[in-house]
Motif scaffolding. Structure first.
Motif, PDB file in Angstrom:
ATOM      1  N   LYS A 183       0.709  -1.314   0.091  1.00 19.35           N
ATOM      2  CA  LYS A 183       0.212   0.171   0.229  1.00 19.35           C
ATOM      3  C   LYS A 183       1.152   1.468   0.129  1.00 19.35           C
ATOM      4  CE  LYS A 183      -3.738   0.034   1.785  1.00 19.35           C
ATOM      5  NZ  LYS A 183      -4.889   0.178   2.678  1.00 19.35           N
ATOM      6  N   PHE A 184       1.654   0.928   0.509  1.00 19.64           N
ATOM      7  CA  PHE A 184       2.676   2.678   0.967  1.00 19.64           C
ATOM      8  C   PHE A 184       3.429   2.651  -0.358  1.00 19.64           C
ATOM      9  CE2 PHE A 184       7.491   3.817   2.051  1.00 19.64           C
ATOM     10  CZ  PHE A 184       7.074   5.024   1.866  1.00 19.64           C
ATOM     11  N   ALA A 185       3.926   1.507  -0.789  1.00 23.21           N
ATOM     12  CA  ALA A 185       4.569   1.808  -2.203  1.00 23.21           C
ATOM     13  C   ALA A 185       3.659   1.689  -3.814  1.00 23.21           C
ATOM     14  CB  ALA A 185       4.988  -0.165  -3.064  1.00 23.21           C
ATOM     15  N   LYS A 186       2.615   1.614  -3.647  1.00 23.81           N
ATOM     16  CA  LYS A 186       1.485   2.275  -4.232  1.00 23.81           C
ATOM     17  C   LYS A 186       1.270   3.745  -4.332  1.00 23.81           C
ATOM     18  CE  LYS A 186      -1.714  -1.515  -4.527  1.00 23.81           C
ATOM     19  NZ  LYS A 186      -2.787  -2.399  -4.870  1.00 23.81           N
ATOM     20  N   ARG A 187       1.801   4.701  -3.713  1.00 21.74           N
ATOM     21  CA  ARG A 187       1.591   6.009  -2.747  1.00 21.74           C
ATOM     22  C   ARG A 187       2.643   7.156  -2.826  1.00 21.74           C
ATOM     23  NH1 ARG A 187      -2.089   5.891   1.984  1.00 21.74           N
ATOM     24  NH2 ARG A 187      -1.447   8.606   2.305  1.00 21.74           N
ATOM     25  N   LEU A 188       3.729   6.007  -3.111  1.00 21.56           N
ATOM     26  CA  LEU A 188       5.204   6.842  -3.153  1.00 21.56           C
ATOM     27  C   LEU A 188       6.624   5.737  -3.807  1.00 21.56           C
ATOM     28  CD1 LEU A 188       6.251   8.884  -0.005  1.00 21.56           C
ATOM     29  CD2 LEU A 188       8.599   6.830  -1.000  1.00 21.56           C
ATOM     30  N   GLY A 189       7.126   6.567  -5.083  1.00 20.64           N
ATOM     31  CA  GLY A 189       8.006   5.696  -5.421  1.00 20.64           C
ATOM     32  C   GLY A 189       9.653   6.140  -5.330  1.00 20.64           C
ATOM     33  N   ILE A 190      10.502   5.481  -4.696  1.00 18.54           N
ATOM     34  CA  ILE A 190      12.005   6.113  -4.713  1.00 18.54           C
ATOM     35  C   ILE A 190      13.353   5.638  -5.368  1.00 18.54           C
ATOM     36  CG2 ILE A 190      11.726   3.903  -2.930  1.00 18.54           C
ATOM     37  CD1 ILE A 190      13.772   7.891  -2.563  1.00 18.54           C
ATOM     38  N   LEU A 191      13.897   6.194  -5.775  1.00 18.02           N
ATOM     39  CA  LEU A 191      14.814   6.414  -7.010  1.00 18.02           C
ATOM     40  C   LEU A 191      16.461   6.714  -6.121  1.00 18.02           C
ATOM     41  CD1 LEU A 191      15.714   5.698  -9.976  1.00 18.02           C
ATOM     42  CD2 LEU A 191      15.470   7.547 -10.175  1.00 18.02           C
ATOM     43  N   PRO A 192      16.611   5.540  -5.769  1.00 14.82           N
ATOM     44  CA  PRO A 192      17.390   6.178  -5.167  1.00 14.82           C
ATOM     45  C   PRO A 192      18.840   6.602  -5.379  1.00 14.82           C
ATOM     46  CG  PRO A 192      17.639   3.338  -5.050  1.00 14.82           C
ATOM     47  CD  PRO A 192      16.685   4.382  -5.722  1.00 14.82           C
TER      48      PRO A 192
END
Length: 274
Positions: free
Chosen positions: A80-89
């Motif tokens: 659910k968190f990953a459906k709301r926020l994307g991260i590119l390290p």
């Protein structure tokens, strides 16, 4: 400070982040606006990347809470968190031989479950992400055969396929030449203006931060020194006190944002001897 009418995308309350016994950020209260491009700036070691990792749930807080649109992220299920926020390290790596399309498809992982594997919507989102990042001609090529700018676009495409309203990027222009830096930043600007993405990124280049950001957050030793619009934040005093460098701030002749001209001690001495 944010206007009272501004909606908050991410916020922290008494956030403390540390690596082993080394506390980097302590007791931080912060609010990052929704629907804007926010850049984190500051000298090496000031806590920019650490803060981004904490916001993205890649680093567990030693204390305090991170909120995503009012929800404590520690309590959100992973998908659910990953459906709301994307991260590119920073400087991501992929298995050798992985093609661009295969990489982008990994962005659909949060939308998979044991009842539903690959779907037509997944395929559509992957193709949309490839088209948005102008990677069609490279879609079937191995990632490691592309230029730095093309690879970075591929990673951004993966984050786009994740289909979130918010993107966090840690130094997305690192190791890129100037032309590819502008290419990536223009792409992020387009994602913001055309798709309404909230974008939060760490940048080293102050002039690029001023040109592309709606909000700048300047960090010094894990503390927010200043936050606001580029015209408010980017001052000669800030550059001196945060970066330990004298400068002149002038108006960018192309876009009108603040332009930082660093003062070199060596050149200043040479000019003084003429």
């Amino acid at each position: 400070m944010l206007d009272v009418a501004t909606q908050v995308a991410l916020s922290t309350r008494k956030l403390t982040l540390a690596y082993d016994g080394n506390v980097i950020i302590q007791g931080l209260d912060l609010a990052i606006p929704q629907g804007q491009i926010t850049t984190l700036v500051g000298p090496n070691g000031c806590g920019k990347s650490t803060l981004l990792r904490g916001l993205a749930r890649l680093l567990k807080p030693r204390g305090g809470t991170v909120y995503l649109e009012g929800d404590a992220i520690a309590h959100l299920p992973t998908k659910k968190f990953a459906k709301r926020l994307g991260i590119l390290p920073q400087s991501p790596t992929a298995p050798e031989g992985l093609t661009v399309r295969e990489l982008v498809a990994q962005g659909r992982y949060p939308h998979q479950n044991w009842l539903q594997q690959w779907s037509k919507e997944d395929e559509l989102k992957v193709e949309e992400a490839i088209a948005t990042t102008h990677l069609h001609e490279f879609a079937n090529r191995p990632l490691d055969t592309l230029s730095g700018g093309q690879r970075q676009r591929a990673w951004i495409a993966m984050a786009l396929a994740q289909d979130t309203d918010m993107l966090l990027l840690d130094e997305p222009t690192t190791y890129l030449d100037l032309a590819h830096q502008i290419e990536v930043l223009d792409l992020l600007h387009d994602l913001h203006t055309q798709q309404g993405k909230t974008i939060i990124m760490v940048l080293h280049d102050l002039n690029q931060a001023c040109r592309y950001a709606d909000q700048i957050i300047a960090l010094r030793s894990g503390v927010v020194y200043a936050q606001g619009q580029p015209q408010q934040v980017m001052t000669e005093t800030l550059v001196r006190e945060v970066f330990g460098l004298d400068s002149r701030i002038i108006r960018d002749p192309v876009v009108g944002t603040p332009l930082c001209i660093p003062i070199s001690r060596v050149r200043s001495l040479e000019n003084g001897n003429q």
